[in-house]
Design a protein around this motif. Structure first.
Motif, PDB file in Angstrom:
ATOM      1  N   VAL A  56     -11.659  -5.395  -1.156  1.00  0.00           N
ATOM      2  CA  VAL A  56     -11.787  -3.946  -1.268  1.00  0.00           C
ATOM      3  C   VAL A  56     -10.391  -3.348  -1.398  1.00  0.00           C
ATOM      4  CG1 VAL A  56     -12.610  -1.833  -0.155  1.00  0.00           C
ATOM      5  CG2 VAL A  56     -13.875  -3.978   0.152  1.00  0.00           C
ATOM      6  N   THR A  57     -10.135  -2.717  -2.551  1.00  0.00           N
ATOM      7  CA  THR A  57      -8.861  -2.048  -2.790  1.00  0.00           C
ATOM      8  C   THR A  57      -9.111  -0.552  -2.802  1.00  0.00           C
ATOM      9  OG1 THR A  57      -8.089  -3.915  -4.115  1.00  0.00           O
ATOM     10  CG2 THR A  57      -6.888  -1.838  -4.361  1.00  0.00           C
ATOM     11  N   VAL A  58      -8.311   0.193  -2.027  1.00  0.00           N
ATOM     12  CA  VAL A  58      -8.458   1.640  -1.939  1.00  0.00           C
ATOM     13  C   VAL A  58      -7.154   2.276  -2.397  1.00  0.00           C
ATOM     14  CG1 VAL A  58      -8.972   3.600  -0.425  1.00  0.00           C
ATOM     15  CG2 VAL A  58     -10.030   1.372   0.009  1.00  0.00           C
ATOM     16  N   ALA A  59      -7.262   3.288  -3.273  1.00  0.00           N
ATOM     17  CA  ALA A  59      -6.073   3.966  -3.789  1.00  0.00           C
ATOM     18  C   ALA A  59      -6.337   5.460  -3.888  1.00  0.00           C
ATOM     19  CB  ALA A  59      -5.711   3.407  -5.165  1.00  0.00           C
ATOM     20  N   ALA A  60      -5.277   6.238  -3.738  1.00  0.00           N
ATOM     21  CA  ALA A  60      -5.338   7.690  -3.908  1.00  0.00           C
ATOM     22  C   ALA A  60      -3.978   8.151  -4.414  1.00  0.00           C
ATOM     23  CB  ALA A  60      -5.687   8.378  -2.592  1.00  0.00           C
TER      24      ALA A  60
END
Length: 87
Positions: A56-60
């Motif tokens: 799971v990769t999370v980016a903002a």
């Protein structure tokens, strides 16, 4: 059948503010399965998945991305995420 398996949680910054519209990319280990999701206005996500191991990769925008491996069984797995500001 998915039997209620999922990951859920909230994406926040390091000061505790929810990050609306953060991008989640979920990849199944050992397969070509890839799904993309966004957090809701309060930073929450809830993704139904088959049991298995996922990256799971999370980016903002303006934040360093976060990557973690999660193992989903026949239950709901709490997966909170905190992103640090880019400097």
């Amino acid at each position: 059948r998915m039997d209620g398996s999922s990951i859920y949680g909230q994406v926040k910054d390091s000061t505790g503010n929810a990050l609306e519209g953060a991008q989640l990319q979920i990849k199944a280990s050992g397969s070509s399965f890839v799904q993309n999701y966004k957090t809701n206005p309060k930073g929450y996500f809830d993704v139904i998945l088959n049991p298995g191991t996922y990256s799971v990769t999370v980016a903002a925008n303006g934040y360093q991305s976060s990557k973690q491996t999660v193992v989903v069984s026949n239950s709901r797995l709490l997966t909170p995420v905190v992103l640090s500001s880019k400097r």
